[in-house]
Design an enzyme around this catalytic site. Structure first.
Site, mmCIF file in Angstrom:
data_model
loop_
_atom_site.group_PDB
_atom_site.id
_atom_site.type_symbol
_atom_site.label_atom_id
_atom_site.label_comp_id
_atom_site.label_asym_id
_atom_site.label_seq_id
_atom_site.Cartn_x
_atom_site.Cartn_y
_atom_site.Cartn_z
ATOM 1 N N SER A 6 0.834 -1.205 0.000
ATOM 2 C CA SER A 6 0.000 0.000 0.000
ATOM 3 C C SER A 6 0.868 1.254 0.000
ATOM 4 O O SER A 6 1.613 1.512 0.951
ATOM 5 C CB SER A 6 -0.907 0.013 1.230
ATOM 6 N N HIS A 31 -1.180 -1.265 -4.308
ATOM 7 C CA HIS A 31 -2.463 -0.866 -3.725
ATOM 8 C C HIS A 31 -2.485 0.650 -3.509
ATOM 9 O O HIS A 31 -1.587 1.210 -2.880
ATOM 10 C CB HIS A 31 -2.607 -1.608 -2.390
ATOM 11 N N ASP A 33 -4.681 3.827 -2.001
ATOM 12 C CA ASP A 33 -5.764 4.165 -1.076
ATOM 13 C C ASP A 33 -6.226 5.598 -1.291
ATOM 14 O O ASP A 33 -5.518 6.539 -0.934
ATOM 15 C CB ASP A 33 -5.274 4.017 0.367
ATOM 16 N N MET A 35 -8.828 8.500 -0.225
ATOM 17 C CA MET A 35 -9.706 8.849 0.909
ATOM 18 C C MET A 35 -10.294 10.238 0.722
ATOM 19 O O MET A 35 -9.619 11.119 0.188
ATOM 20 C CB MET A 35 -8.909 8.826 2.213
ATOM 21 N N HIS A 64 -8.189 1.261 -4.117
ATOM 22 C CA HIS A 64 -9.136 1.100 -3.013
ATOM 23 C C HIS A 64 -9.738 2.466 -2.704
ATOM 24 O O HIS A 64 -9.068 3.328 -2.130
ATOM 25 C CB HIS A 64 -8.375 0.526 -1.804
ATOM 26 N N MET A 66 -11.908 4.819 -0.692
ATOM 27 C CA MET A 66 -12.607 5.032 0.584
ATOM 28 C C MET A 66 -13.310 6.371 0.486
ATOM 29 O O MET A 66 -12.940 7.353 1.155
ATOM 30 C CB MET A 66 -11.598 4.995 1.741
ATOM 31 N N MET A 135 -11.580 -5.518 5.122
ATOM 32 C CA MET A 135 -10.763 -4.619 5.947
ATOM 33 C C MET A 135 -10.499 -5.291 7.294
ATOM 34 O O MET A 135 -11.439 -5.706 7.986
ATOM 35 C CB MET A 135 -11.488 -3.282 6.184
ATOM 36 N N GLY A 140 -8.802 4.205 6.956
ATOM 37 C CA GLY A 140 -8.477 5.619 7.142
ATOM 38 C C GLY A 140 -6.999 5.864 7.433
ATOM 39 O O GLY A 140 -6.494 6.931 7.120
ATOM 40 N N ASP A 173 -6.770 -6.278 4.083
ATOM 41 C CA ASP A 173 -6.099 -4.980 4.151
ATOM 42 C C ASP A 173 -6.103 -4.432 5.581
ATOM 43 O O ASP A 173 -7.168 -4.155 6.129
ATOM 44 C CB ASP A 173 -6.857 -4.028 3.210
ATOM 45 N N GLY A 175 -2.921 -3.958 8.978
ATOM 46 C CA GLY A 175 -2.195 -4.661 10.044
ATOM 47 C C GLY A 175 -1.569 -5.966 9.596
ATOM 48 O O GLY A 175 -1.324 -6.848 10.418
#
Ligand code: DX5
Ligand code: ZN
Length: 214
Positions: A6, A31, A33, A35, A64, A66, A135, A140, A173, A175
């Site tokens: 990511s 990936h 992200d 937002m 992805h 969001m 997720m 976030g 996605d 941790g």
């Protein structure tokens, strides 16, 4: 294991260096992200940045979103070279239509679930999509702790996919590291997203390799 690092955890002042690292690595995707500060309590980057990522990155882009109303941006995402467009279930009252729009634009469709959204809501759409993104943190931010219940959700989703004859891949996605990655593989995940584990590692190539070889 398919690994999708990511970019959110990259050094944004030296993006070209980080993209070269990804190009030379064994990661199979990248990936991205996006937002909006509305669906999630953070704002990341948008299309102008993604255009440059497209220019320098040789790996397929796994986008992805969001954001609320992702159906408004299907052609923009396609024009940034996305191979997979992931939208959140929680913001798509007309999910079947959005999936069709993504396919009509020539991309693979992914549907994403927040940690508190149960897997069974996908029963009537899972056969239509190429990927489900679970997720394992609340979306976030990078660097959050893996939510262990995700392992149960991966197993449930695997059952649902088998039952419905879906060909969807299971991507997880949040941790992800060597330990949670191994647990996810055992539960049935196909694709692992990893931000901090890759980009904050002293040797990012090795971190990617560890996940690929799980
Ligand atoms: C979180 C993003 C993730 C994030 C993962 O909202 O969707 O892709 O970058 O970061 P890590 O792997 O550090 O949890
Ligand atoms: Zn993500």
């Amino acid at each position: 294991m398919i690994v999708s690092p990511s970019l959110l955890s990259a050094d944004f002042a030296h993006l070209a260096d980080d993209l070269e690292m990804i190009n030379a690595s064994s990661a199979q995707m990248l990936h991205l992200d996006v937002m909006d500060g509305v669906f999630v309590p953070n704002i990341s980057f948008g299309f102008p940045v993604m255009k440059y990522v497209q220019k320098y990155c040789t790996k397929p882009l796994d986008v992805h979103l969001m954001i609320v109303e992702p159906q408004k941006f299907v052609s923009e995402v396609r024009d940034c070279g996305a191979e997979i467009m992931n939208v959140h279930y929680e913001v798509c009252p007309h999910l079947n239509r959005v999936v069709q729009q993504i396919h009509d634009a020539g991309m693979r469709a992914g549907v994403t679930l927040n940690p508190a959204t149960p897997v069974w809501v996908l029963r009537d759409i899972v056969a239509e999509v190429e990927l489900v993104l679970l997720m394992s943190v609340n979306p976030g931010f990078g660097g959050q702790k893996f939510i262990p219940n995700t392992l149960n959700k991966v197993r449930e989703l695997r059952e649902l996919i088998d039952e419905t004859g879906s060909k969807a891949m299971i991507e997880v996605d949040g941790g992800v590291n060597a330990q949670t990655g191994a647990q996810l593989k055992e539960a049935g995940a196909d694709v692992l997203v990893a931000g901090n584990y890759v980009f904050k590692a002293s040797n990012p190539h090795e971190a990617i390799e560890t996940l690929v070889n799980l």
